[in-house]
Write a protein that holds these residues in place. Structure first.
Motif, short mmCIF file in Angstrom:
data_model
loop_
_atom_site.label_atom_id
_atom_site.label_comp_id
_atom_site.label_asym_id
_atom_site.label_seq_id
_atom_site.Cartn_x
_atom_site.Cartn_y
_atom_site.Cartn_z
N ASP A 24 -1.62 5.02 0.21
CA ASP A 24 -0.89 3.77 0.49
C ASP A 24 0.51 4.16 0.94
O ASP A 24 1.00 5.24 0.62
N ASP A 41 -2.59 0.53 3.52
CA ASP A 41 -3.52 1.28 2.66
C ASP A 41 -4.58 1.90 3.57
O ASP A 41 -5.38 1.18 4.18
N ASP A 151 -4.86 -2.50 -3.29
CA ASP A 151 -5.99 -2.94 -4.10
C ASP A 151 -6.30 -1.98 -5.26
O ASP A 151 -7.26 -2.18 -5.98
N GLY A 152 -5.47 -0.96 -5.44
CA GLY A 152 -5.55 -0.14 -6.64
C GLY A 152 -4.93 -0.83 -7.85
O GLY A 152 -4.93 -0.31 -8.96
N ASP A 186 -8.09 4.15 -7.71
CA ASP A 186 -7.60 4.15 -6.33
C ASP A 186 -6.08 4.35 -6.39
O ASP A 186 -5.48 4.24 -7.46
#
Ligand SMILES: [Mn+2]
Length: 199
Positions: A24, A41, A151-152, A186
């Motif tokens: 990211d 990302d 989205d981690g 992630d």
């Protein structure tokens, strides 16, 4: 031309990569009363994702004169043939106290404060297939907080989970969100932007 800002910003980024490098990347650049900000990302994680994230950031920063939806389409075209990625970015106009932004894919931007709002994202993966991106606009007032994250980090957290958010400074907000809501599977990156009164 002299610009009289209505608002100003404070901001901070916190990163928790899954591997030694982050897939990211968050950015924020301030120029002539305008703030260009975002998070990208790269697909997957590790070195390959990191490389795509760098390509995306370089492209965005060197084409930041484009209108936001045009810029997203151009980024999409630029990533064709790559692993792909997702992105959300926007501009804050300090003189009019407004934010415009556009996002594609699994990535988030939330506004907390005078209004609580979640940015509507265009489905897709940049470089593969995306629907036509649409930009959105929000009015800003001192005390508002913009939170962008990859989205981690779980997108379901709310003020119930983090009631101090409206009062914390940008660095505390970014760090708290990464520490408390990262999914551990992630890269996790958060950019917090606090809107403050212009001096
Ligand atoms: Mn991710």
């Amino acid at each position: 031309m002299a610009i009289t800002p209505k608002i100003n910003i404070e901001y901070a980024v916190t990163e928790k990569p899954l591997e030694s490098v982050n897939g990211d990347q968050a950015f924020l650049r301030q120029h002539d009363g305008s703030v260009f900000f975002g998070i990208v990302d790269g697909a997957g994680h590790g070195r390959d994702a990191h490389e795509i994230a760098n390509i995306m950031c370089d492209f965005l920063n060197s084409h930041s004169h484009l209108e936001l939806t045009e810029l997203m389409q151009a980024l999409h075209a630029h990533l064709k043939g790559s692993r792909g990625g997702v992105a959300i970015f926007g501009r804050i106009d300090l003189a009019t106290a407004t934010a415009s932004y556009v996002g594609v894919g699994n990535i988030e931007m939330r506004v907390f404060g005078s209004q609580t709002k979640r940015c509507v994202l265009t489905p897709g993966v940049l470089g593969y297939n995306i629907r036509t991106p649409k930009h959105q606009v929000s009015d800003l007032t001192a005390g508002d907080v913009l939170v962008l994250h990859s989205d981690g980090i779980s997108s379901t957290f709310d003020l119930y989970d983090y009631p101090d958010l409206p009062w914390d400074n940008a660095q505390t907000i970014a760090t708290t969100i990464v520490d408390r809501f990262n999914k551990n599977n992630d890269d996790a990156t958060a950019l917090a932007i606090r809107i403050v009164q212009a001096q």
